[in-house]
Design a protein around this motif. Structure first.
Motif, PDB file in Angstrom:
ATOM      1  N   SER A   1       2.649  -3.840  -1.496  1.00  0.00           N
ATOM      2  CA  SER A   1       1.721  -4.428  -2.467  1.00  0.00           C
ATOM      3  C   SER A   1       2.492  -4.858  -3.709  1.00  0.00           C
ATOM      4  O   SER A   1       3.377  -4.141  -4.189  1.00  0.00           O
ATOM      5  CB  SER A   1       0.639  -3.403  -2.852  1.00  0.00           C
TER       6      SER A   1
ATOM      7  N   GLU B   1      -3.974 -10.920   4.096  1.00  0.00           N
ATOM      8  CA  GLU B   1      -4.412  -9.580   4.477  1.00  0.00           C
ATOM      9  C   GLU B   1      -5.753  -9.632   5.228  1.00  0.00           C
ATOM     10  O   GLU B   1      -6.716  -8.953   4.867  1.00  0.00           O
ATOM     11  CB  GLU B   1      -4.551  -8.682   3.233  1.00  0.00           C
TER      12      GLU B   1
ATOM     13  N   HIS C   1       0.816  -6.035   5.482  1.00  0.00           N
ATOM     14  CA  HIS C   1       1.789  -4.942   5.457  1.00  0.00           C
ATOM     15  C   HIS C   1       1.499  -3.969   6.602  1.00  0.00           C
ATOM     16  O   HIS C   1       2.010  -2.847   6.609  1.00  0.00           O
ATOM     17  CB  HIS C   1       1.764  -4.215   4.106  1.00  0.00           C
TER      18      HIS C   1
END
Length: 222
Positions: free
Chosen positions: A36, A162, A194
């Motif tokens: 992040s 995301e 991620h």
């Protein structure tokens, strides 16, 4: 398809991206990954013109969008589909209306809109749910509506920021499988994530950012 030359982006004293060079060929599927705050979202925003670079050049389809006149920006945007983590659906409009909006703003006739929206809802597994309101759907179904809206105009590029962050494992897999199918039809797909488990399951090229810098690339292992 996408070429980025020595891009940097700052917000006041905060440096979001530093000296990024990147080439994404037409038809590739790749991940923009990193922790992040690494600059993943900022990089995607530069591609769909939500932000402009502080320095450097961004070329999409041979067009330098970092210097694109405002009058030409709508033409570029209609060739780029965007999927967000928080769906960005209009809760008071039906599934059909949410997807159709992407075509209505481009002035498509009603008969074309109905045909395209019906077809794309079938593609994402939402056939028969066109009359439902988004709050009545599960999170995975809402994200599929968001994907349908992004691809209904058959864009050359699909950007996803995301897109599985709010979904459980099974729903996340379904969303990536839809994007995979879109990519197989020739669309260039960039997914900011991620989620290491997802990237292991679908092992495409990985472009890793840290502190706004491109630190590594992992080639597609399929």
């Amino acid at each position: 398809m996408i070429r980025i030359y020595d891009i940097s982006k700052s917000f006041g004293d905060t440096v979001a991206l530093q000296n990024i060079d990147l080439h994404v060929p037409k038809g590739e599927f790749c991940y923009i990954t990193g922790p992040s705050g690494a600059g993943k979202s900022t990089l995607l925003k530069l591609l769909y013109l939500a932000e402009t670079p502080t320095k450097g050049r961004v070329l999409v389809g041979g067009i330098d969008i970092s210097r694109l006149a405002p009058s030409r920006q709508p033409f570029l945007r209609r060739n780029i589909g965007v999927v967000f983590q928080d769906f960005k659906l209009i809760p008071t409009r039906s599934v059909f209306e949410n997807v159709a909006l992407a075509l209505e703003v481009l002035g498509f006739p009603h008969r074309v809109i109905r045909r395209r929206v019906t077809a794309v809802l079938s593609t994402v597994g939402l056939r028969g749910r066109g009359d439902m309101l988004p709050p009545r759907l599960s999170g995975g179904e809402q994200q599929r509506v968001a994907v349908a809206r992004a691809i209904v105009n058959d864009p050359a590029i699909l950007l996803a920021d995301e897109p599985t962050g709010n979904l459980d494992g099974a729903m996340a897999i379904e969303v990536i499988e839809i994007m995979q199918a879109v990519n197989l039809r020739g669309t260039t797909v960039l997914v900011a994530t991620h989620d290491m488990a997802l990237m292991e399951r679908f092992p495409y090229r990985q472009i890793r950012l840290e502190h706004g810098r491109l630190v590594s690339e992992v080639k597609c292992r399929i």
